[in-house]
Scaffold this motif. Structure first.
Motif, PDB file in Angstrom:
ATOM      1  N   HIS A   1       0.833  -1.204   0.000  1.00 40.48           N
ATOM      2  CA  HIS A   1       0.000   0.000   0.000  1.00 40.48           C
ATOM      3  C   HIS A   1       0.869   1.256   0.000  1.00 40.48           C
ATOM      4  N   ALA A   2       1.934   1.246   0.831  1.00 37.81           N
ATOM      5  CA  ALA A   2       2.813   2.409   0.901  1.00 37.81           C
ATOM      6  C   ALA A   2       3.541   2.635  -0.415  1.00 37.81           C
ATOM      7  N   ASN A   3       3.864   1.540  -1.087  1.00 34.68           N
ATOM      8  CA  ASN A   3       4.541   1.650  -2.378  1.00 34.68           C
ATOM      9  C   ASN A   3       3.603   2.237  -3.431  1.00 34.68           C
ATOM     10  N   ASP A   4       2.325   1.802  -3.377  1.00 34.12           N
ATOM     11  CA  ASP A   4       1.338   2.311  -4.343  1.00 34.12           C
ATOM     12  C   ASP A   4       1.099   3.813  -4.144  1.00 34.12           C
ATOM     13  N   THR A   5       1.143   4.254  -2.876  1.00 37.21           N
ATOM     14  CA  THR A   5       0.886   5.677  -2.584  1.00 37.21           C
ATOM     15  C   THR A   5       2.172   6.501  -2.565  1.00 37.21           C
ATOM     16  N   ASN A   6       3.282   5.818  -2.819  1.00 34.46           N
ATOM     17  CA  ASN A   6       4.593   6.490  -2.891  1.00 34.46           C
ATOM     18  C   ASN A   6       4.930   7.222  -1.582  1.00 34.46           C
ATOM     19  N   ASN A   7       4.605   6.565  -0.473  1.00 39.62           N
ATOM     20  CA  ASN A   7       4.879   7.141   0.853  1.00 39.62           C
ATOM     21  C   ASN A   7       6.276   6.674   1.293  1.00 39.62           C
ATOM     22  N   SER A   8       7.294   7.451   0.994  1.00 37.72           N
ATOM     23  CA  SER A   8       8.679   7.039   1.237  1.00 37.72           C
ATOM     24  C   SER A   8       8.997   6.881   2.724  1.00 37.72           C
ATOM     25  N   LEU A   9       8.445   7.774   3.572  1.00 36.45           N
ATOM     26  CA  LEU A   9       8.717   7.689   5.007  1.00 36.45           C
ATOM     27  C   LEU A   9       8.151   6.401   5.597  1.00 36.45           C
ATOM     28  N   GLU A  10       6.912   6.077   5.229  1.00 30.80           N
ATOM     29  CA  GLU A  10       6.298   4.850   5.736  1.00 30.80           C
ATOM     30  C   GLU A  10       7.040   3.625   5.214  1.00 30.80           C
ATOM     31  N   LEU A  11       7.462   3.666   3.945  1.00 33.85           N
ATOM     32  CA  LEU A  11       8.221   2.556   3.373  1.00 33.85           C
ATOM     33  C   LEU A  11       9.495   2.300   4.174  1.00 33.85           C
ATOM     34  N   MET A  12      10.202   3.343   4.515  1.00 32.44           N
ATOM     35  CA  MET A  12      11.450   3.213   5.265  1.00 32.44           C
ATOM     36  C   MET A  12      11.192   2.628   6.652  1.00 32.44           C
TER      37      MET A  12
END
Length: 320
Positions: free
Chosen positions: A237-248
Motif C-alpha cells: 500500500h505504501a509503495n502504491d501511494t509512494n509514501n517514502s517515510l512509511e516505506l522506510m
C-alpha cells in the motif's frame, strides 16, 4: 527443587516434550516488562519454600472452592513442582493447542477431585516420562508430606498464576485448593497479579533475594512472522501511494523482526545443548579421570595446585 535447575530453557523443552506447540517460556527480569511479552497465558513464580506458606494459608480469606472451570491438582510428587506448575497453566488455557496426548489426559481426568488429579499425574506415562527425562538425579517419587529430602538443602517451590473465566487464580499444588484472587479480564490480569507477586517477595527478609518469574507466552517466531505478513501488506500500500517515510519505517521494522527470528533460532539451539548437558551423567567421566590421574601419580599435585589457586582467588576478591 534447587534454584538453578529450572529456567526458561527447561520449561520450553518440557512443553515440547508434552507435544504442545505454539508456546514457549521466557524469564521475566522485571515486572515492568510484562507488557512486552504479550500474549501471556500464565506466570510461574519460583521462591524459597518455608514450611506452612502454601497459598491457602497466605490467603486465608480467599475463595478456595473448586470451580468446574478450573483444573486443579494436588501435588503428590515429591520433586515435580516445576512440572506441575507448567501443567497448571497448560491445562487451564483453552487458547493453547495441547496436542492429542495431553488433551486426552485432561478429558479423562477433568471430573476427578484434586487428589485424584494429582495421582493421575503421577501415574501418567506421558507426564512421568517427560518429568524423568529432565530429572537426571532426582527420582520421580511419591511424597504425601510435601517436605524436602534434605533439611540442609534450600528448597524452592513453583506456583502458577492464570486468568480463568474472568478470575485470577493462584494455583499451588500444596494448597488446600485453587486460590481465587478476584475478578480480572484478559486485558488487566497482569495488572492484578503484579501486587500479589510483590507481596510474596515482601514476605521474605532482605537477605533472601532468590526469586524467579517466568511467563508462558505465544511462540515468538510465530508472533514475529505474523507481524511480517502484516508489514508486507502495508508495504504494498505504501509503495502504491509512494509514501517514502512509511516505506522506510516498515522496512526497518521488517529487518528488525527478521533479526529477532534469527535470535530465537539461535536461542533454541542453545536450549537444546543446555538441556542435553543438563541431563547427561558426567559422574563416570569424572570418576575415570580421577582414577587415571591417581594411577599416574598426578592426583595429589593437581589437588595442591587447585588449593593454591583457590586461596589466591579468595585473597584477590577480598582486596577488590
Amino acid at each position: 527443587m534447587v534454584l538453578d535447575r529450572i529456567g526458561s530453557s527447561v520449561f520450553t523443552e518440557l512443553i515440547r516434550a508434552f507435544n504442545v506447540h505454539g508456546t514457549q517460556v521466557e524469564e521475566v527480569w522485571s515486572l515492568d516488562t510484562l507488557e512486552d511479552l504479550k500474549p501471556i497465558y500464565g506466570l510461574i513464580f519460583l521462591f524459597k519454600w518455608q514450611g506452612g506458606n502454601d497459598s491457602s494459608r497466605l490467603h486465608p480469606d480467599a475463595d478456595l472452592s473448586i470451580d468446574e472451570n478450573v483444573y486443579f491438582a494436588k501435588q503428590v510428587i515429591h520433586n515435580a513442582c516445576a512440572t506441575q506448575a507448567i501443567l497448571s497453566i497448560l491445562l487451564n488455557c483453552p487458547m493453547i493447542n495441547l496436542g492429542t496426548d495431553l488433551e486426552s489426559f485432561k478429558d479423562f481426568t477433568k471430573e476427578f477431585d484434586p487428589d485424584n488429579k494429582g495421582l493421575a499425574m503421577s501415574n501418567s506415562e506421558l507426564i512421568r516420562g517427560v518429568h524423568n527425562s529432565f530429572a537426571r538425579s532426582d527420582p520421580f517419587m511419591m511424597d504425601s508430606s510435601g517436605s524436602s529430602s534434605s533439611e540442609k538443602e534450600d528448597i524452592f517451590h513453583f506456583i502458577s498464576y492464570v486468568p480463568i473465566q474472568g478470575a485470577l487464580y493462584e494455583l499451588d499444588g500444596l494448597s488446600a485448593g485453587p486460590v481465587n484472587l478476584g475478578p480480572c479480564t484478559e486485558d488487566n490480569w497482569l495488572e492484578k497479579v503484579r501486587p500479589v507477586i510483590e507481596e510474596r517477595m515482601a514476605r521474605y527478609t532482605s537477605s533472601e533475594i532468590r526469586f524467579n518469574l517466568l511467563a508462558l507466552i505465544k511462540n515468538r517466531d510465530e508472533v514475529y512472522r505474523t507481524r511480517i505478513q502484516e508489514i508486507e501488506g502495508r508495504l504494498h500500500h505504501a509503495n502504491d501511494t509512494n509514501n517514502s517515510l512509511e516505506l522506510m519505517q516498515l522496512r526497518d521494522e521488517r529487518e528488525d523482526l527478521l533479526r529477532q527470528i534469527e535470535f530465537e533460532r539461535i536461542k533454541f539451539k542453545r536450549y537444546e545443548r543446555e538441556n542435553s548437558l543438563r541431563k547427561h551423567n558426567f559422574i563416570p567421566f569424572i570418576y575415570n579421570m580421577i582414577r587415571i590421574l591417581a594411577e599416574r601419580g598426578e592426583l595429589q599435585a593437581r589437588i595442591e595446585y587447585a588449593r593454591k589457586e583457590t586461596t589466591k582467588r579468595i585473597r584477590e576478591r577480598r582486596r577488590e
